[in-house]
Write an enzyme that holds these catalytic residues in place. Sequence first.
Site, PDB file in Angstrom:
ATOM      1  N   MET A   1     -18.675  -8.745 -10.130  1.00 17.09           N
ATOM      2  CA  MET A   1     -20.101  -8.699 -10.239  1.00 17.09           C
ATOM      3  C   MET A   1     -20.661  -8.275  -8.595  1.00 17.09           C
ATOM      4  SD  MET A   1     -23.059 -11.487 -10.617  1.00 17.09           S
ATOM      5  CE  MET A   1     -23.816 -10.984  -8.908  1.00 17.09           C
TER       6      MET A   1
ATOM      7  N   ARG B   1     -25.523 -11.074  -3.723  1.00 14.42           N
ATOM      8  CA  ARG B   1     -24.270 -10.225  -3.576  1.00 14.42           C
ATOM      9  C   ARG B   1     -23.011 -11.065  -3.398  1.00 14.42           C
ATOM     10  NH1 ARG B   1     -28.589  -7.547  -0.308  1.00 14.42           N
ATOM     11  NH2 ARG B   1     -28.963  -5.515  -1.202  1.00 14.42           N
TER      12      ARG B   1
ATOM     13  N   GLY C   1     -14.703  -4.039  -9.886  1.00 11.94           N
ATOM     14  CA  GLY C   1     -14.477  -5.069 -11.040  1.00 11.94           C
ATOM     15  C   GLY C   1     -15.183  -6.296 -10.893  1.00 11.94           C
TER      16      GLY C   1
ATOM     17  N   SER D   1      24.998   1.879  10.125  1.00 12.12           N
ATOM     18  CA  SER D   1      23.823   2.437   9.713  1.00 12.12           C
ATOM     19  C   SER D   1      23.469   2.128   8.191  1.00 12.12           C
ATOM     20  CB  SER D   1      24.110   4.145   9.957  1.00 12.12           C
ATOM     21  OG  SER D   1      22.863   4.683   9.593  1.00 12.12           O
TER      22      SER D   1
ATOM     23  N   HIS E   1       3.237   7.682 -14.271  1.00  6.18           N
ATOM     24  CA  HIS E   1       4.700   8.412 -14.553  1.00  6.18           C
ATOM     25  C   HIS E   1       4.462   9.583 -13.532  1.00  6.18           C
ATOM     26  CE1 HIS E   1       7.711  11.349 -15.942  1.00  6.18           C
ATOM     27  NE2 HIS E   1       8.464   9.963 -16.234  1.00  6.18           N
TER      28      HIS E   1
ATOM     29  N   TYR F   1      17.687   2.253  15.880  1.00  7.67           N
ATOM     30  CA  TYR F   1      16.972   3.481  15.701  1.00  7.67           C
ATOM     31  C   TYR F   1      16.651   3.912  14.205  1.00  7.67           C
ATOM     32  CZ  TYR F   1      21.483   5.434  14.109  1.00  7.67           C
ATOM     33  OH  TYR F   1      22.548   5.359  13.676  1.00  7.67           O
TER      34      TYR F   1
ATOM     35  N   LYS G   1     -18.425  -9.340   3.648  1.00  6.81           N
ATOM     36  CA  LYS G   1     -19.981  -8.984   3.832  1.00  6.81           C
ATOM     37  C   LYS G   1     -20.735 -10.146   4.327  1.00  6.81           C
ATOM     38  CE  LYS G   1     -21.255  -6.861   0.089  1.00  6.81           C
ATOM     39  NZ  LYS G   1     -21.781  -6.435  -1.007  1.00  6.81           N
TER      40      LYS G   1
ATOM     41  N   CYS H   1      19.494   5.166   7.690  1.00  6.70           N
ATOM     42  CA  CYS H   1      19.671   6.632   7.549  1.00  6.70           C
ATOM     43  C   CYS H   1      19.210   6.904   6.288  1.00  6.70           C
ATOM     44  CB  CYS H   1      20.948   7.211   8.135  1.00  6.70           C
ATOM     45  SG  CYS H   1      22.256   6.754   7.038  1.00  6.70           S
TER      46      CYS H   1
END
Lengths: 886, 886
Positions: free
Chosen positions: B102, B91, B100, B768, B445, B856, B22, B836
């Site tokens: 101030m 601020r 959370g 791979s 969960h 790849y 800010k 993969c």
Amino acid sequence: MSTYVYDFIEGDRSRADLLGGKGANLAEMTRLGLPVPPGFTVSTEACRAYLADGRPPAGLFDEVNGHLREIEIRLGRRFGDPHDPLLLAVRSGGRYSMPGMMETILDIGLNDATVAGLAAQSGDERFAWDSYRRLIQMFGRTVYGVPADEFERELAALRATTGPAGPDAEQLRGLVGTYKKVFAAQVGHDFPQAPHEQLYLAIRAVFESWNAERAVLYRRREHIPDDLGTAVNVMAMVFGNLGPDSGTGVAFTRDPATGAPGVYGDYLPDAQGEDVVAGIRNTVGLAELERIDPASFRQLTEIMATLERHYRDLCDVEFTIERGKLWMLQTRVGKRTPAAAFVIAAQLVDEGLIGLDEALHRVTAGQLAQLMFPAFDLAAAPEPLATAVGASPGAAVGRVVFDSAAAAAATEPVILVRRETNPDDLPGMIAARGVLTSRGGKTSHAAVVARGMGRTCVCGAEALRIDPERGEFTVGDRVVRAGELISIDGTTGRVFPGEVPVQPSPVARYLAGELKPEADRLVAAVHRLLSHADAVRRLGVRANADTPADAERARRFGASGIGLCRTEHMFLGDRRELVERLILADDPDRLAEALAALLPLQRADIEGILAAMDGLPVTIRLIDPPLHEFLPPLAELTARVARAEALGEDPGRDGLLLTAVRRMHEANPMLGLRGVRLGLVVPGLFGMQVRAIAEATAQRVAAGGDPRPEIMVPLVADVRELAAVRAEVEAVLATVPGAPPIPVGTMVETPRAALTAGDIAAEAHFFSFGTNDLTQTTWAFSRDDVEGSFFSGYLERGIFAVSPFETIDATGVGRLIRLAVAEGRATRPELTVGVCGEHGGDPDSVAFFADAGLDYVSCSPYRVPVARLAAGRAAVRLTGPGSDSR
Amino acid sequence: MSTYVYDFIEGDRSRADLLGGKGANLAEMTRLGLPVPPGFTVSTEACRAYLADGRPPAGLFDEVNGHLREIEIRLGRRFGDPHDPLLLAVRSGGRYSMPGMMETILDIGLNDATVAGLAAQSGDERFAWDSYRRLIQMFGRTVYGVPADEFERELAALRATTGPAGPDAEQLRGLVGTYKKVFAAQVGHDFPQAPHEQLYLAIRAVFESWNAERAVLYRRREHIPDDLGTAVNVMAMVFGNLGPDSGTGVAFTRDPATGAPGVYGDYLPDAQGEDVVAGIRNTVGLAELERIDPASFRQLTEIMATLERHYRDLCDVEFTIERGKLWMLQTRVGKRTPAAAFVIAAQLVDEGLIGLDEALHRVTAGQLAQLMFPAFDLAAAPEPLATAVGASPGAAVGRVVFDSAAAAAATEPVILVRRETNPDDLPGMIAARGVLTSRGGKTSHAAVVARGMGRTCVCGAEALRIDPERGEFTVGDRVVRAGELISIDGTTGRVFPGEVPVQPSPVARYLAGELKPEADRLVAAVHRLLSHADAVRRLGVRANADTPADAERARRFGASGIGLCRTEHMFLGDRRELVERLILADDPDRLAEALAALLPLQRADIEGILAAMDGLPVTIRLIDPPLHEFLPPLAELTARVARAEALGEDPGRDGLLLTAVRRMHEANPMLGLRGVRLGLVVPGLFGMQVRAIAEATAQRVAAGGDPRPEIMVPLVADVRELAAVRAEVEAVLATVPGAPPIPVGTMVETPRAALTAGDIAAEAHFFSFGTNDLTQTTWAFSRDDVEGSFFSGYLERGIFAVSPFETIDATGVGRLIRLAVAEGRATRPELTVGVCGEHGGDPDSVAFFADAGLDYVSCSPYRVPVARLAAGRAAVRLTGPGSDSR
């Protein structure tokens, strides 16, 4: 141009890579001035060149001829001389002794002409023709692969027609004619008459035998490189079969069975070396040689004393006496039993030949382990039924059973007897005292699984014809039926009928403090070497022990602490009901109640162990296995409930348990909710354990003790897990009055813990490698599942040299260990690092851990002395050659 | 002495670490000459010093006073002046926005004396007392933690006695008196009257709020370091609540929902900023501002154009108009929807503000993934019942069920509605179309498991009161009963009553080739950025596909080959019977027969895939899972047999199967007899598969095709395993006429394969990475077992930032990957290396793989466009800042 051929006088034993073991030792004896028949060695380099190009390297046979001429000059005899021919012996000899390769061709140089010269020169026509027929047979077999039977059949036919004196010269000449026909028929051309051609072909045959199927297989199993090649030793023939003043023998500088001092050996008058090997006639002791030929005997004992002083170790030799003249044909550092190894090493120290450091190289920790097993009382043992492969040591007695179901159901001790085993036999192998098979070797399924379980096992007893359908096996004409007692010795591979009494090991009794070091020669030697190992080793040895009794035993065996005390055993037995309450607790209050009920039990257990190990560190591992392991298995419970329901009955408590088991069921419990995960998920579980440890410690302190607990967190993979547990530990400790600070450390048993050891060390006072789990996850196989399923195949294919659960996989798992040690210590230089997997008691693994810079190993109490010795050997190895596996 | 305080004119946006986000942006606007109220920023360094020492660093408040004096001079007003007081807003503002902490205290400097000055200066006594009572309330709450209710109760009581016009000045003055009493009673001393004391206390309160519990928790979850500290912005107050020519608003430079150009925002006349946030009164559009105050509107749009040019991105701002004078209170680069992100990025390129590389940074692959989901037709949607956490994207419609058993038994699509889920709910979650819970967030969960399964999930819908016993949930007074239809949007978190029609995604239709790029603005933008990504990316993108249909889809989505074709699916369905024959084969002949029966089926399957991917590589993996996975589960079979036996019936074939299943049962199948081990243990199994591949390839060649198969061996841990399979492959290939050479490579999915990659590369044409298995073994947990059991707890504790099955664990697993790439290429420089596992479709993981130098990634066909974009972003990221997760 390279040099490919070396006279014996040109070499020495340091050149075994080039000359092979046999050639290097012949050269060594020649340089010592011992009576070695003149000869030369064609080097392994020549063999490698031959195998690479498919033909002998340029100039090889010119060199051979040059050296041959030297021999002719020295002996005053010519190769191929029809009147007084020089004959040659050709023997293979690589860097490592290797069955499956061509070994020996004797009498090279004999042909239809020179045979007469040999007869004239030796004055023994019968001997000359016998030598010729031996040459044709050996040459045909080893150079051209003619089956020995083709010749033996003819010899047997001849013998059948002659009296006890055997065939005479004329008959043998006829046999040579027959042999030549057999040779031509089998090979496609006549037996080569040119002596040089015989020699060249013999050398080529030795080269080619390097790639014989059995040799390749053997190398693959023993991890001998394929590109070494073999040397070829060419030596003037001497003859032990020229009458009563000739003979041949083998001798040891000390008794290789017990280590007792004094020359020891066998002698066979009027014979060639292979007659001794073939066992056709019975040998006599060296004392008999002393009677027959005291001069040769005296010369032999002097030579052997020279060799032992020179090699500073037990040597064995092969020798031949040709008409009163002693010739040395071979020597090497001799094989010996474990007991002899210890006794001889101690004696050599006494005699000033070696120092104590070197003495440690002359024994192995594996030998010490063998000496700790109880053994059969051989004095009371009958003739063995068979001698086969000792695949897993121990002395087991039991009744014969032929199938696993019977073994599993037996109430008395049994020996499981199978042609071979497969995964279906696992329950039977678990239930049996020992396993006996008629097929397979040290890498067979039976051997691998038995070693993994610590079951006695004898394999590959090919003399047994096993007939499970009839419920019996036969050896020769002897029949042993199911239910009869047998005794098997997993160390020597011997199988005895009936019950052979078992003697406790004096070494084990000494180690347990039941015998004084001076009790006998062996115990004294063990004491001496083990004391030296303790003096030099930098690696501590702790024990894995869960009970005060185990802790006391470990202490007697020399453990300097407990490296792994598993708390989960404290959840077993009559406490299962408490654990079930814990698992079934469906609200925080009931959970807390269940934990509170366990607290005093854990506290009492831990106090007992701390008391037994007063003044020494005790590393206590928080609970590791998944909780469902404390409940009945899913399939069993499902079946019980299904049965009850099918019969319209109420499954009762089983139904309740089944619900819990189903909920907690894991497809792969090894990779499931266990270890630190369980501790972070079940509120208060670790807290209860930490409280038990802290309160037990405080009580010990109050009682004037010196408790040294350490708290170990299992299965950590990320430093944040450990940090969370540490916070809980500190919080609990703060609430226990009188509890001193307790170090908190972690198992390193996941690859990720090793890979992030630098981070984890920030929260850990110590590391302990859990090498069982680390091996399982690094290889991605679980011991329970795979050891019986594919390990034997992998060992046979040479994918494993040894099971990675027996000896640490230095390449893969070991790389993680080294990395974790280095990065952990970089973060926390004072970090204590140990190992508590089963590898802690394996000698080769101990050597690796010493080299990796660990502070201690921890192993089962019985392995503590083994690890102490291995650690001592590793310490002196770091400044010299040698490894536990040789 | 350090400098701790910076005037807005001293900073700029590059100093966000020191000034917070800010503060840095206020400085930037000040330097641009925009109308920002004068002020200064107390740096994060001051906060860090305060937190380290527990008190403000020496000289801090002197510096504050110095800067305050500057403001006084600039504005010609003094702080604390009873006649014309300067008031301040304080601020907080850290580097990262953080709930959370101030946030704001306005009107600092008001007291019993200055309130009169404010009244006089503003000409509005009511406003002055209202401001004072706001100060006491905010100050009490944020500095001393006085519950807001304590004040709100008094305000509500007062409002109840006044008319619709609200309390007048006198009443508000009375309320201030009441508030002061509340303050004193709660805090223990009077409200501080000294303006400087108010300011210092406010600054300290901001510092301390850094360690507020919620802030700490938030940082732990978001992995924001704890040692950054926050800055404090102090600014002269401006008032939007001074009558109809005042007001306050927020605005965006473009529509953040659609990306449509043109300023877009909300305005609230005669109000302070927090009134907008509180939503007490309804805002009006900016068009209304244009009507009320055209000059301010014009100035605002000019400023926003300036900001957008300056920041070269969508900005949002907060502004206040005080009696016709416009003040800018905050700006930042604005949040936007995924669609707007693409549209705006493309527009900014068109407007010449950014290049295409930078445009790739303005979108994320995760946004593209969201745009591919079908979405509800919002035009046809009713008011949502609730809006909660969109935890797993998708649009799901189904009938409400309240328990898992009902979900599992349902025949129609259902939505499982639970307060929260636990492992018992797994079967229900698998069966349901979507999951809706009233508790828990993105790490609960339900959220973790649903994302793992790709199930739509909305979590934490706290507005729902769920009553499973009555079979209903209520929202306000609305009741929804079990069986009623609802619709849940896992992207936005909205819950709708009834069935909302689902619209296919235009982006997905474009990607599948069903829409032209010019179809609409969004599709055009996606097309443009994706094309650029393809142009710049160095990482190839292949697909995981097992059938010709999947292969074709992958090709349409832009895959350049198949990176993983699993052959085991070819063992399923109506071929199970053949596989059972294979498993039950009890001699080599029957085994060979069973394999021969499977050969033509495999060959046909493979030919179809090779045809679909003609000209592109197809990596075919030999069979990986343990064979017993093709048989019924042990518990099920045990129960069936137990039931039959209890009833005296013959279990028939079940008995036979049970024997096989028992024999093959594995405690941990993930770590059992599978992959290359199976291939080496079951003679002919891999050989049959290789033959099928070779024959299919030969047929394709004969038909004029361009097949490019590659053979991939799973679960290799040692180079000797691969060597053995390669030998078998070569032997089979040699017997198939017309089969070209086929590359043979290996999965790297065990830690040991990675640790010995240098050795393995000697036998592998390609690697791979199987990152699923590699993650499981590196962490030692199996996805099946643990994702539902402890992952949510780990995510909440911050042990995981994200599930390692979603995004590659760069620290642990990633270390193995980098090591294997480096050592594999050292052995074989031309080694192709891909991945993969499912991570191949995760944007952050793709960025890691690009950085690790892979060739790849391979992912499910639907993720191919996502991976293409991520790979493009990674390619440009390597030369600039930005990551997919921001």
